[in-house]
Design an enzyme around this catalytic site. Structure first.
Site, PDB file in Angstrom:
ATOM      1  N   CYS A   2       0.632  -0.856   0.079  1.00 42.91           N
ATOM      2  CA  CYS A   2       0.333  -0.041  -0.117  1.00 42.91           C
ATOM      3  C   CYS A   2       1.468   0.649  -0.175  1.00 42.91           C
ATOM      4  O   CYS A   2       2.206   1.088  -0.499  1.00 42.91           O
ATOM      5  CB  CYS A   2      -0.636  -0.536   1.263  1.00 42.91           C
ATOM      6  SG  CYS A   2      -0.529  -0.662   2.590  1.00 42.91           S
ATOM      7  N   ASP A 104      -1.876  -9.489   7.957  1.00 51.01           N
ATOM      8  CA  ASP A 104      -0.011  -9.529   8.689  1.00 51.01           C
ATOM      9  C   ASP A 104      -0.096  -7.852   9.603  1.00 51.01           C
ATOM     10  O   ASP A 104       0.795  -7.955  10.566  1.00 51.01           O
ATOM     11  CB  ASP A 104       0.663  -9.807   8.146  1.00 51.01           C
ATOM     12  CG  ASP A 104       0.829  -8.713   6.824  1.00 51.01           C
ATOM     13  OD1 ASP A 104       0.053  -8.192   6.161  1.00 51.01           O
ATOM     14  OD2 ASP A 104       2.105  -8.403   6.555  1.00 51.01           O
ATOM     15  N   ILE A 299      10.776  -9.301 -20.365  1.00 50.33           N
ATOM     16  CA  ILE A 299      10.836  -8.596 -21.331  1.00 50.33           C
ATOM     17  C   ILE A 299      12.123  -9.000 -22.496  1.00 50.33           C
ATOM     18  O   ILE A 299      13.031  -8.760 -22.095  1.00 50.33           O
ATOM     19  CB  ILE A 299      11.712  -6.719 -20.589  1.00 50.33           C
ATOM     20  CG1 ILE A 299      10.420  -6.353 -19.337  1.00 50.33           C
ATOM     21  CG2 ILE A 299      12.245  -6.136 -21.754  1.00 50.33           C
ATOM     22  CD1 ILE A 299      11.466  -5.768 -18.244  1.00 50.33           C
TER      23      ILE A 299
END
Length: 669
Positions: A2, A104, A299
């Site tokens: 976050c 968590d 990639i």
């Protein structure tokens, strides 16, 4: 995973504006699009906000942060992951502790309540940044993980300390004025940063393995910095002498555990996969724990000299992985350059950062939120050409004559593509680095060697402020002598890289910032601190043996890696520079015309327009040597980045933009 933000006022009576906290969360909605929360109790002088990306405990209401527990005595917000948290929850539950979520993150305030901050930090394993306020001591803690995988910035205003996961979050506060300072600007042009600094005046980073303890006294804030962990290589002569198998088996054991822990999530987990042994090892080990084929993301570049997709495919096929290949060309790389700078909040020397941003976008496009990555392997096991060079120059003991000849030959011929970028074009020495370390590490020399270019490229007004400034001196001042004294030269070189290039480049514009730009969490098992604490015990000759780097890891991964990869020399993962391709050069010039025209450069007052134009002219000359073109390519990318930083963060009214973002998402309180 976050984003976090908050304000700690100098007085309890000072209110914290709710909408400002929400605006700060809105500025990092890309880090946490699934939910948001804020908390600012009356007469506390503290407020925190949070933008949530659900990885563990998908219940939106239970896992919402900030946590405000203990009857209103402890507030915290957390970014990242705590691995092995289930065991801690079980132990605490046996002591009668009740949890309100399955997250968590909730172990953080509970551990703090039971054993205090120092013991709590010893038990936390993973990649994290958090703030925690303790009302009993009227104290705020800001803490960053041991390697700096997760970012945490802060600044002080006249009345408060303001923090956030990104610089733009801090700039969303109306009391913070954005400004690029002279020293920060100089370091943007030479790539390597002074640990703990940013390009922005007054905005700092909590350094890896550190915490800030902030208290209030008579209307003023007292900020104390404490180190709680560091890479502690043994003093010369104190390493135990063990058989090779001890180190090989230990690396395999510790890496297996680190991978297993990072596969734990309530959403699917994939793997990044290049052609190097690091990401291939992670995919190979992770596949052993998965009942279904893992998703692997690769990639591919439109230049064979820089493309590793063929080797990556060989690895994917060996473990039956479901491989996604994203092929990138000039249009994709340069059309997304400015967007990348918005997220990195610092300049980039190579469009690899853009490539990584495009890859994280592809990961989310196929509905994945989490990938395991190979970052950290080169740092622990000496995988970069610069380490081999420093060991050859400063740590030749243990080599016979034939090995020395082979080593010198390998240094002269390997990685020629990166001369001037990854390896120094010519030797550069800093007196203060020499004094503290014993030599100027090769990893810093290419960037410090750009200092003359940078001084000429910087605007004369800023140049005046840098007359007596020496970047090597500034970097040396932030390195802890305790962890350098009486260490082997290879240990010193790795330590310096970890403190500078790993945190300031690889984990920033090559990691978190471009991953979280698309709400994707990257987990690097190699940067597990338990593995690192074993790795420092590995003798230098087990990390680099003859001309073979990462020897101990190669041996530990026998049977996991295909033979091609096991024998392959380290190849630095970079995007093709603009000078290698006419289409890319035209795209770079178009961006320079858009953001760094003479009028724009002169108006911004950051760069010298004449010198910038001279660099462009020199880059187009057929008489310019390839190694010079590599260096100039990096400098032009930095100059472009500086002007885009000015465009994004100086010209724009960030607080107003943040409120508009909050409005667009319905986050108005």
């Amino acid at each position: 995973m976050c984003g976090i933000a908050g304000v700690f006022a100098s007085r309890k009576s000072q209110p914290i504006d709710s909408q400002t906290l929400v605006n700060m969360a809105a500025m990092m909605n890309h880090r946490g699009p699934d939910n948001y929360g804020y908390c600012n109790p009356a007469d506390m002088g503290v407020g925190m906000s949070h933008a949530r990306l659900t990885i563990n405990d998908l219940n939106e209401s239970r896992g919402r942060q900030p946590f405000w527990l203990d009857g209103g005595q402890t507030m915290c917000v957390h970014n990242g992951e705590f691995y092995g948290y289930q065991r801690i929850r079980t132990d605490l539950a046996a002591q009668g502790v009740e949890f309100i979520s399955k997250s968590d993150s909730e172990i953080l305030p509970t551990l703090f309540r039971h054993c205090g901050i120092n013991e709590t930090l010893k038990q936390l394993r993973g990649e994290f940044a958090f703030s925690l306020y303790d009302e009993r001591e009227d104290c705020m803690y800001l803490v960053r993980d041991r390697f700096g995988v997760k970012p945490l910035y802060w600044t002080q205003t006249q009345n408060a300390l303001i923090f956030g996961s990104e610089v733009k979050v801090i700039l969303a506060h109306p009391d913070v004025t954005p400004e690029l300072d002279s020293e920060g600007l100089f370091h943007q042009l030479i790539q390597v940063m002074v640990p703990g600094t940013t390009a922005f005046k007054g905005i700092q980073q909590v350094e890896p393995g550190h915490m800030l303890r902030i208290t209030r006294q008579d209307g003023r804030l007292n900020v104390e910095t404490h180190k709680y962990w560091d890479m502690d290589f043994p003093v010369i002569g104190t390493r135990d002498t063990k058989a090779d198998d001890y180190y090989i088996d230990g690396v395999r054991r510790e890496l297996l555990e680190a991978v297993q822990l990072r596969l734990n999530a309530d959403v699917p987990v994939g793997c990044y996969l290049s052609g190097g042994i690091d990401s291939c090892a992670i995919l190979g080990l992770a596949s052993q724990y998965s009942q279904e084929p893992l998703k692997a993301f690769t990639i591919s570049f439109d230049n064979a000299d820089y493309d590793e997709s063929e080797i990556a495919t060989e690895m994917a096929e060996s473990v039956n992985a479901d491989q996604e290949i994203l092929t990138l060309n000039a249009d994709l790389l340069y059309n997304n350059f400015a967007r990348t700078i918005w997220h990195t909040e610092r300049t980039i020397y190579n469009t690899l950062a853009v490539a990584k941003l495009m890859m994280s976008q592809q990961v989310r496009h196929v509905n994945y939120k989490v990938v395991l990555t190979g970052e950290g392997s080169d740092e622990l096991f000496a995988g970069y050409p610069a380490f081999r060079q420093d060991m050859y120059l400063h740590g030749m003991e243990g080599l016979d004559a034939d090995q020395a000849i082979e080593w010198r030959r390998s240094l002269e011929t390997s990685n020629a593509l990166f001369k001037g970028a990854m390896l120094p074009k010519e030797e550069y020495a800093s007196a203060d680095l020499d004094s503290k370390i014993g030599f100027t590490p090769s990893c810093l020399q290419p960037w410090l060697g750009c200092s003359d270019h940078a001084r000429q490229l910087i605007h004369p007004e800023h140049r005046k402020n840098l007359v007596d400034y020496e970047p090597g001196t500034a970097i040396a001042s932030k390195l802890d002598s305790h962890y350098l004294t009486q260490r082997h030269p290879l240990d010193k070189a790795q330590y310096v890289w970890i403190k500078t290039m790993l945190e300031g480049q690889i984990l920033t514009w090559g990691g978190d910032r471009v991953d979280m730009a698309n709400s994707m969490e990257a987990r690097p098992p190699f940067l597990d601190h338990k593995l690192a604490e074993f790795a420092v015990q590995v003798p230098p000759h087990m990390r680099i043996r003859g001309s073979k780097e990462k020897y101990v890891l190669r041996e530990a991964m026998k049977g996991v890696l295909p033979e091609t990869l096991y024998k392959r020399e380290k190849f630095a993962f970079m995007a093709p520079p603009a000078h290698t391709d006419d289409a890319k050069w035209k795209k770079l010039k178009a961006l320079l015309n858009k953001y760094a025209s003479r009028d724009q450069v002169e108006a911004a007052g950051l760069l010298d327009a004449d010198y910038l134009e001279s660099l462009v002219t020199k880059q187009e000359s057929d008489a310019t040597e390839v190694s010079d073109k590599v260096q100039i390519d990096a400098i032009l990318n930095h100059a472009l980045g500086v002007m885009i930083l000015h465009h994004h963060f100086i010209e724009r009214d960030i607080p107003t933009y943040a409120y508009e973002q909050a409005q667009s998402m319905g986050w108005v309180v």
